[in-house]
Design an enzyme around this catalytic site. Structure first.
Site, PDB file in Angstrom:
ATOM      1  N   ASN A  47       0.832  -1.210   0.000  1.00  0.00           N
ATOM      2  CA  ASN A  47       0.000   0.000   0.000  1.00  0.00           C
ATOM      3  C   ASN A  47       0.863   1.256   0.000  1.00  0.00           C
ATOM      4  O   ASN A  47       0.376   2.351   0.277  1.00  0.00           O
ATOM      5  CB  ASN A  47      -0.885   0.021   1.238  1.00  0.00           C
ATOM      6  CG  ASN A  47      -1.872  -1.129   1.262  1.00  0.00           C
ATOM      7  OD1 ASN A  47      -2.449  -1.462   0.236  1.00  0.00           O
ATOM      8  ND2 ASN A  47      -2.059  -1.731   2.412  1.00  0.00           N
ATOM      9  N   HIS A 133     -14.140  -1.276   6.140  1.00  0.00           N
ATOM     10  CA  HIS A 133     -13.008  -2.031   6.683  1.00  0.00           C
ATOM     11  C   HIS A 133     -13.381  -2.740   7.991  1.00  0.00           C
ATOM     12  O   HIS A 133     -14.195  -2.233   8.774  1.00  0.00           O
ATOM     13  CB  HIS A 133     -11.876  -1.032   6.943  1.00  0.00           C
ATOM     14  CG  HIS A 133     -10.564  -1.663   7.244  1.00  0.00           C
ATOM     15  ND1 HIS A 133     -10.100  -1.824   8.522  1.00  0.00           N
ATOM     16  CD2 HIS A 133      -9.605  -2.167   6.426  1.00  0.00           C
ATOM     17  CE1 HIS A 133      -8.892  -2.390   8.478  1.00  0.00           C
ATOM     18  NE2 HIS A 133      -8.577  -2.610   7.217  1.00  0.00           N
ATOM     19  N   GLU A 175     -15.938   4.986   3.563  1.00  0.00           N
ATOM     20  CA  GLU A 175     -14.523   5.177   3.256  1.00  0.00           C
ATOM     21  C   GLU A 175     -14.390   6.066   2.026  1.00  0.00           C
ATOM     22  O   GLU A 175     -15.286   6.105   1.192  1.00  0.00           O
ATOM     23  CB  GLU A 175     -13.864   3.816   2.979  1.00  0.00           C
ATOM     24  CG  GLU A 175     -13.905   2.935   4.207  1.00  0.00           C
ATOM     25  CD  GLU A 175     -13.240   1.571   4.006  1.00  0.00           C
ATOM     26  OE1 GLU A 175     -12.521   1.375   3.014  1.00  0.00           O
ATOM     27  OE2 GLU A 175     -13.453   0.721   4.874  1.00  0.00           O
ATOM     28  N   SER A 179     -11.005  -0.463   0.374  1.00  0.00           N
ATOM     29  CA  SER A 179      -9.691  -1.104   0.405  1.00  0.00           C
ATOM     30  C   SER A 179      -9.594  -2.354  -0.468  1.00  0.00           C
ATOM     31  O   SER A 179      -8.516  -2.674  -0.942  1.00  0.00           O
ATOM     32  CB  SER A 179      -9.301  -1.435   1.841  1.00  0.00           C
ATOM     33  OG  SER A 179     -10.298  -2.211   2.462  1.00  0.00           O
ATOM     34  N   ASP A 204     -13.322   7.248   6.642  1.00  0.00           N
ATOM     35  CA  ASP A 204     -11.990   6.647   6.766  1.00  0.00           C
ATOM     36  C   ASP A 204     -11.333   6.775   5.387  1.00  0.00           C
ATOM     37  O   ASP A 204     -11.749   6.129   4.433  1.00  0.00           O
ATOM     38  CB  ASP A 204     -12.158   5.181   7.185  1.00  0.00           C
ATOM     39  CG  ASP A 204     -10.836   4.427   7.254  1.00  0.00           C
ATOM     40  OD1 ASP A 204      -9.830   4.908   6.686  1.00  0.00           O
ATOM     41  OD2 ASP A 204     -10.819   3.342   7.864  1.00  0.00           O
ATOM     42  N   HIS A 207      -6.993   5.040   2.095  1.00  0.00           N
ATOM     43  CA  HIS A 207      -6.400   4.845   0.767  1.00  0.00           C
ATOM     44  C   HIS A 207      -6.501   6.066  -0.133  1.00  0.00           C
ATOM     45  O   HIS A 207      -6.049   6.032  -1.277  1.00  0.00           O
ATOM     46  CB  HIS A 207      -7.052   3.646   0.070  1.00  0.00           C
ATOM     47  CG  HIS A 207      -6.825   2.365   0.801  1.00  0.00           C
ATOM     48  ND1 HIS A 207      -5.687   1.619   0.650  1.00  0.00           N
ATOM     49  CD2 HIS A 207      -7.577   1.729   1.738  1.00  0.00           C
ATOM     50  CE1 HIS A 207      -5.751   0.558   1.440  1.00  0.00           C
ATOM     51  NE2 HIS A 207      -6.887   0.609   2.112  1.00  0.00           N
ATOM     52  N   LYS A 236      -0.205   3.704   4.569  1.00  0.00           N
ATOM     53  CA  LYS A 236      -0.367   3.551   3.128  1.00  0.00           C
ATOM     54  C   LYS A 236       0.490   4.605   2.416  1.00  0.00           C
ATOM     55  O   LYS A 236       1.705   4.481   2.432  1.00  0.00           O
ATOM     56  CB  LYS A 236      -1.844   3.603   2.770  1.00  0.00           C
ATOM     57  CG  LYS A 236      -2.504   2.237   2.963  1.00  0.00           C
ATOM     58  CD  LYS A 236      -3.355   2.089   4.160  1.00  0.00           C
ATOM     59  CE  LYS A 236      -3.773   0.645   4.387  1.00  0.00           C
ATOM     60  NZ  LYS A 236      -4.801   0.516   5.422  1.00  0.00           N
TER      61      LYS A 236
HETATM   62  C1  LIG Z   1      -5.458  -0.216   6.424  1.00  0.00           C
HETATM   63  C2  LIG Z   1      -6.772   0.301   6.839  1.00  0.00           C
HETATM   64  C3  LIG Z   1      -7.066   0.578   8.169  1.00  0.00           C
HETATM   65  C4  LIG Z   1      -6.132   0.196   9.279  1.00  0.00           C
HETATM   66  O1  LIG Z   1      -5.080   1.062   9.358  1.00  0.00           O
HETATM   67  P1  LIG Z   1      -3.741   0.579  10.076  1.00  0.00           P
HETATM   68  O2  LIG Z   1      -3.031   1.841  10.332  1.00  0.00           O
HETATM   69  O3  LIG Z   1      -3.054  -0.313   9.116  1.00  0.00           O
HETATM   70  O4  LIG Z   1      -4.152  -0.121  11.326  1.00  0.00           O
HETATM   71  C5  LIG Z   1      -8.253   1.181   8.476  1.00  0.00           C
HETATM   72  N1  LIG Z   1      -9.152   1.474   7.517  1.00  0.00           N
HETATM   73  C6  LIG Z   1      -8.921   1.181   6.223  1.00  0.00           C
HETATM   74  C7  LIG Z   1      -9.955   1.529   5.209  1.00  0.00           C
HETATM   75  C8  LIG Z   1      -7.735   0.582   5.848  1.00  0.00           C
HETATM   76  O5  LIG Z   1      -7.525   0.259   4.577  1.00  0.00           O
END
Ligand SMILES: *Cc1c(COP(=O)(O)O)cnc(C)c1O
Length: 383
Positions: A47, A133, A175, A179, A204, A207, A236
Site C-alpha cells: 500500500n 473495513h 470510506e 480497500s 476513513d 487509501h 499507506k
Molecule cells: C489499512 C486500513 C485501516 C487500518 O489502518 P492501520 O493503520 O493499518 O491499522 C483502516 N481502515 C482502512 C480503510 C484501511 O484500509
C-alpha cells in the site's frame, strides 16, 4: 468441546475451504521489489502508493528524531508520551486538512475502534457501508449502538435508513476509497443525506489521503466534503504507520477524555512523528509522484481490460482482478510468484464468497516495463 478441539476444528475448516492464511518472511522491506527466500519479486501488493517507505529524507528524519528523543515515547500521551514532535505533527495535519484539531493514534485500526467506542451509546445507530473495513465494522458491532449496514455506495438505501425512527444519534460511516475494491464513495451525496438527518459523518480515507485531491489532501477534499470525523492513516501513502482523527475542538477534547486507546496505550515514538512530518512535506510537494501513479494506473487498466478476469471500475491504485474461486486464485498467485511477481490472493471472509481476487496495487515506483511484464504474465497464465 475443549479449547484444543475447538481450535483444531476451526483450523481444519480454514484448510478445507482454501482460506487458511499464512505469512511470508520479507527479507527486503516493501519497495518496488520484495525479496523472499533470497528471490526477488516485483511487488504489486504493498500500500506504499508513493514509495515513501524507502524515502531517504523520511528515513533521515526518523534517525534524527531517535537521536533527539530516543526510541520510545515512555508512556501514554496523558503521562509523558506527548512530545513537541507529536504536537507539531498534529498542528501540521489539522492546518493541512482544514480542521481545528488532529489527534494521533498508533494505527488506523486503533483510531477507528477508539473513536466509535468513545462516541456510540445505547440508543444510537451506526449506519456503515457494507464494504467498510473490518476495523470499522468490528468496532460498530462491539459498541452498544445498533449497527445497520447499507448496500455499497447506495445513497438511497442510506437515506431510507436515516429516515427510520431512531431514539439516539446516528453516525454514518464510509470510506473515501474502498480497500478491497478500489472504488470511491459518493461523499457529496452521503454528506448531504447525513446532514439532512441531523446525524454525523465519519470517513476513513486510509487509501485516499496522500494520493487523491489537491496536494494529496485526499478524497474528502477532492469531493469538497468536510466530514465531522475524518480518519487518515499513515501506513499507506505516507509509507510509515499510525493514524490521526481530524475533528473539532470539542470532539478532540472529548476523545482525550473517553478514547481508551489514547489513555491506556503508549504513544507512538516521537521519532516516528518526526518521520511523519517529513512524509507530509514530501506528500504536499508530491504532484510528480501522484502523476506517475496515475499514469501507471492507466497503463495497467488499459492492458488488464483484455484479460479474462473481472476488472473492477476503480480509478485508484487498488486494481483488483476478480478470479472467483479460492483455489484458482491461490494457484494463479503461486504461478505468478514463480515468475517473479508478488500479488496477494484475497479470499473470504475479507471479500464476499465467490469473489476471491488478486489485489493488484500500483505505486509511483513501478515503471511502465514492470507493469507490462505483469500484464504479459497474467495473459500467459489465464489463457
Ligand atoms: C489499512 C486500513 C485501516 C487500518 O489502518 P492501520 O493503520 O493499518 O491499522 C483502516 N481502515 C482502512 C480503510 C484501511 O484500509
Amino acid at each position: 468441546m475443549t479449547w484444543q478441539k475447538r481450535i483444531e476444528q476451526r483450523l481444519a475448516a480454514r484448510h478445507a475451504s482454501d482460506s487458511f492464511r499464512s505469512r511470508e518472511v520479507n527479507e527486503s522491506g516493501s519497495g518496488r521489489y520484495l525479496v523472499t527466500h533470497a528471490k526477488r519479486h516485483l511487488n504489486f501488493s504493498s500500500n506504499d502508493y508513493l514509495g515513501l517507505s524507502q524515502h531517504p529524507e523520511i528515513v533521515r528524519a526518523w534517525q534524527q528524531g531517535a537521536e533527539r528523543y530516543g526510541v520510545g515515547s515512555g508512556g501514554s500521551g496523558h503521562v509523558t508520551g506527548y512530545s513537541t514532535a507529536h504536537h507539531r505533527l498534529e498542528s501540521e495535519l489539522s492546518q493541512w486538512l482544514g480542521y481545528s484539531r488532529a489527534l494521533l493514534f498508533i494505527s488506523g485500526f486503533a483510531a477507528n475502534q477508539a473513536t466509535i467506542a468513545a462516541l456510540a451509546q445505547k440508543q444510537d445507530r451506526i449506519l456503515a457501508d457494507k464494504l467498510s473495513h473490518a476495523s470499522l465494522l468490528e468496532a460498530a458491532m462491539l459498541s452498544p449502538a445498533q449497527l445497520r449496514r447499507f448496500a455499497h455506495n447506495d445513497v438511497q438505501a442510506l437515506e431510507n435508513l436515516l429516515n427510520s425512527a431512531c431514539e439516539g444519534q446516528q453516525l454514518v460511516i464510509t470510506e473515501g476509497v474502498f480497500s478491497m475494491d478500489g472504488d470511491e464513495a459518493p461523499l457529496g451525496a452521503i454528506a448531504a443525506a447525513t446532514r439532512r438527518s441531523g446525524g454525523w459523518l465519519m470517513v476513513d480515507d486510509a487509501h485516499g489521503i496522500g494520493v487523491l485531491g489537491e496536494a494529496g489532501r485526499g478524497s474528502c477534499h477532492r469531493q469538497q466534503v468536510k466530514p465531522d470525523l475524518l480518519i487518515i492513516t499513515f501506513g499507506k501513502a505516507f509509507g510509515v504507520s499510525g493514524a490521526a482523527v481530524l475533528c473539532s475542538n470539542d470532539v478532540a477534547d472529548y476523545l482525550l477524555q473517553f478514547a481508551r486507546h489514547l489513555i491506556y496505550s503508549t504513544a507512538m515514538p516521537p521519532a516516528q512523528a518526526c518521520a511523519l512530518s517529513a512524509a507530509l512535506e514530501v506528500i504536499r510537494k508530491g504532484d510528480e509522484k501522484r502523476s506517475r501513479l496515475r499514469d501507471n494506473i492507466a497503463v495497467f487498466r488499459h492492458g488488464a481490460a483484455q484479460l479474462p478476469l473481472g476488472l473492477i471500475n476503480s480509478q485508484t491504485a487498488i486494481q483488483p482482478l476478480i478470479v472467483g474461486e479460492n483455489a484458482r486464485t491461490l494457484s494463479l498467485a503461486a504461478r505468478l510468484r514463480e515468475r517473479g511477481f508478488w500479488l496477494t490472493a484475497i479470499r473470504p471472509p475479507t471479500v464476499p464468497t465467490g469473489s476471491a481476487r488478486l489485489r493488484v496495487t500500483l505505486t509511483a515506483e513501478h515503471t511502465r516495463e514492470d507493469i507490462e511484464a505483469l500484464l504479459e504474465a497474467l495473459d500467459d497464465e489465464t489463457r
